[in-house]
Design a protein around this motif. Structure first.
Motif, PDB file in Angstrom:
ATOM      1  N   CYS A 121       0.844  -1.179  -0.052  1.00 40.26           N
ATOM      2  CA  CYS A 121      -0.137  -0.003   0.034  1.00 40.26           C
ATOM      3  C   CYS A 121       0.840   1.050   0.020  1.00 40.26           C
ATOM      4  O   CYS A 121       1.827   1.413   0.893  1.00 40.26           O
ATOM      5  CB  CYS A 121      -0.864   0.019   1.162  1.00 40.26           C
ATOM      6  SG  CYS A 121      -1.980   1.495   1.281  1.00 40.26           S
ATOM      7  N   VAL A 174      -1.900  -0.974  -3.977  1.00 38.16           N
ATOM      8  CA  VAL A 174      -2.899  -0.191  -3.943  1.00 38.16           C
ATOM      9  C   VAL A 174      -2.272   1.081  -3.524  1.00 38.16           C
ATOM     10  O   VAL A 174      -1.266   1.107  -2.866  1.00 38.16           O
ATOM     11  CB  VAL A 174      -3.936  -0.383  -2.931  1.00 38.16           C
ATOM     12  CG1 VAL A 174      -4.965  -1.799  -3.307  1.00 38.16           C
ATOM     13  CG2 VAL A 174      -3.525  -0.833  -1.572  1.00 38.16           C
ATOM     14  N   LEU A 225      -8.339  -1.559   2.522  1.00 41.60           N
ATOM     15  CA  LEU A 225      -7.654  -1.985   1.085  1.00 41.60           C
ATOM     16  C   LEU A 225      -6.825  -3.044   1.299  1.00 41.60           C
ATOM     17  O   LEU A 225      -6.846  -3.841   0.498  1.00 41.60           O
ATOM     18  CB  LEU A 225      -7.110  -0.545   0.422  1.00 41.60           C
ATOM     19  CG  LEU A 225      -8.171   0.449   0.045  1.00 41.60           C
ATOM     20  CD1 LEU A 225      -7.276   1.832   0.050  1.00 41.60           C
ATOM     21  CD2 LEU A 225      -9.087  -0.013  -0.891  1.00 41.60           C
ATOM     22  N   GLU A 231      -6.652  -4.631  -5.833  1.00 39.00           N
ATOM     23  CA  GLU A 231      -5.251  -4.401  -6.176  1.00 39.00           C
ATOM     24  C   GLU A 231      -5.469  -3.620  -7.566  1.00 39.00           C
ATOM     25  O   GLU A 231      -6.381  -3.450  -8.284  1.00 39.00           O
ATOM     26  CB  GLU A 231      -4.517  -5.654  -6.247  1.00 39.00           C
ATOM     27  CG  GLU A 231      -4.933  -6.541  -7.305  1.00 39.00           C
ATOM     28  CD  GLU A 231      -4.125  -7.620  -7.315  1.00 39.00           C
ATOM     29  OE1 GLU A 231      -2.905  -7.570  -7.934  1.00 39.00           O
ATOM     30  OE2 GLU A 231      -4.303  -8.830  -6.802  1.00 39.00           O
TER      31      GLU A 231
END
Length: 334
Positions: A121, A174, A225, A231
């Protein structure tokens, strides 16, 4: 094992608190001992025993611009939150911004690929998305252009390209693009300066405005997320779009002071950025206002967070609640 780079910053420290509070096994990078002490202070805003939670974190001294220092950091790690970044809007810091934000992110991506990390992330910024056009809200599909973009925004955009490159090589990623992040503890930098400025009962405020988001919403969105199957997507994180005047009108009463009422004129801004440029050239002083920053103040930028609301059913909290909390903690600091 979960790794958080930049764990001593505003987002990173709050993310660490959320993770360890929920029993996660966490490792974090740091640059110096004083920064860890600051994380303890942040934890102390929320619990009476910050040292107990701090001991749950494995701290590793590392620099994302030095790839050799990253191997120990990534040992046995499965998930990575990349929060480390340099924030500056001074054009003189461009090379340093490139080194940390672009090259550092490229290093993180490469090590993630080497260590078969399950998911990354990346914390980007709305500064990496671009401006709104024809009074429309900015979305994740906004067409990028670098007109009136700060050097910080330019390097965060290019850092995103490194993350997308990693996704093409098989890394699940992400990206979050937070607005101006409102949270306690960093009163001399970032959004913390709004509270410091308001407390001094200043009369003037800048024109324009932007999107604002609470630090808790940023951390919750990131975790949601990462825990999802989503993704290869990016998400704008903004609670409210506010003018700077509206923001001060929310902060000042909670600090027990009057909000600034005089808008700085565009003529004054145009003069100041030129004077600031000359001051830098002649005296070597740091830039406080650039041409691009000035142009960005000509309107209130508006951002849409509909994508994350629909994708993971995310609900943003009331922005005023964290402003109230920040004001309380700020007053207790004095």
């Amino acid at each position: 094992m979960i790794l958080v780079t930049g764990g001593t910053g505003l987002i990173g420290s709050h993310l660490l608190f959320h993770l360890v509070k929920n029993g996660k096994k966490v490792r974090a990078s740091y640059r110096n001992q004083n920064s860890i002490n600051r994380v303890s202070k942040i934890f102390g805003y929320y619990v009476d025993n910050p040292s107990d939670l701090l001991e749950e974190i494995t701290w590793v001294k590392a620099d994302i611009t030095d790839i050799t220092s990253l191997h120990e950091l990534f040992q046995d790690v499965e998930y990575v939150y990349h929060c480390a970044a340099l924030i500056s809007f001074d054009p003189n810091d461009y090379n340093a911004l490139v080194k940390t934000n672009i090259e550092g992110t490229a290093n993180v991506v490469n090590i993630c690929l080497e260590h078969n990390i399950k998911k990354l992330c990346y914390v980007s910024s709305i500064a990496a998305i671009g401006s709104s056009t024809k009074a429309k809200e900015v979305t994740e599909d906004n067409e990028w252009n670098d007109m009136n973009v700060s050097v910080y925004g330019l390097t965060k955009h290019d850092a995103e390209l490194e993350v997308w490159r990693g996704s093409q090589e098989g890394l699940a990623v992400v990206i979050v693009n937070p607005g101006v992040v409102i949270g306690p503890g960093f009163w001399k930098s970032g959004s913390g300066t709004f509270f410091t400025y308001a407390s001094k009962v200043k009369k003037s405020f800048l024109p324009g405005g932007t999107g604002f988001v609470t630090v808790s919403d940023v951390t919750h969105a990131m975790v949601n997320l990462m825990d999802s199957e989503v993704e290869k997507e990016r998400f704008i994180l903004v609670n409210e779009n506010l003018s700077y005047q509206q923001l001060f009108q929310k902060i000042a009463p909670k600090l027990g002071v009057k909000a600034p009422t005089k808008k700085v004129s565009f003529l004054a801004l145009e003069f100041f950025w030129r004077w600031d440029w000359l001051r830098n050239k002649l005296l070597g002083k740091r830039r406080r206002l650039t041409k691009n920053m000035t142009k960005g103040l000509y309107k209130v930028e508006k951002y849409s967070s509909e994508k994350i609301k629909k994708t993971v059913s995310f609900e943003f909290e009331n922005l005023e609640s964290i402003i109230d909390f920040c004001c309380e903690k700020f007053k207790n600091q004095k």
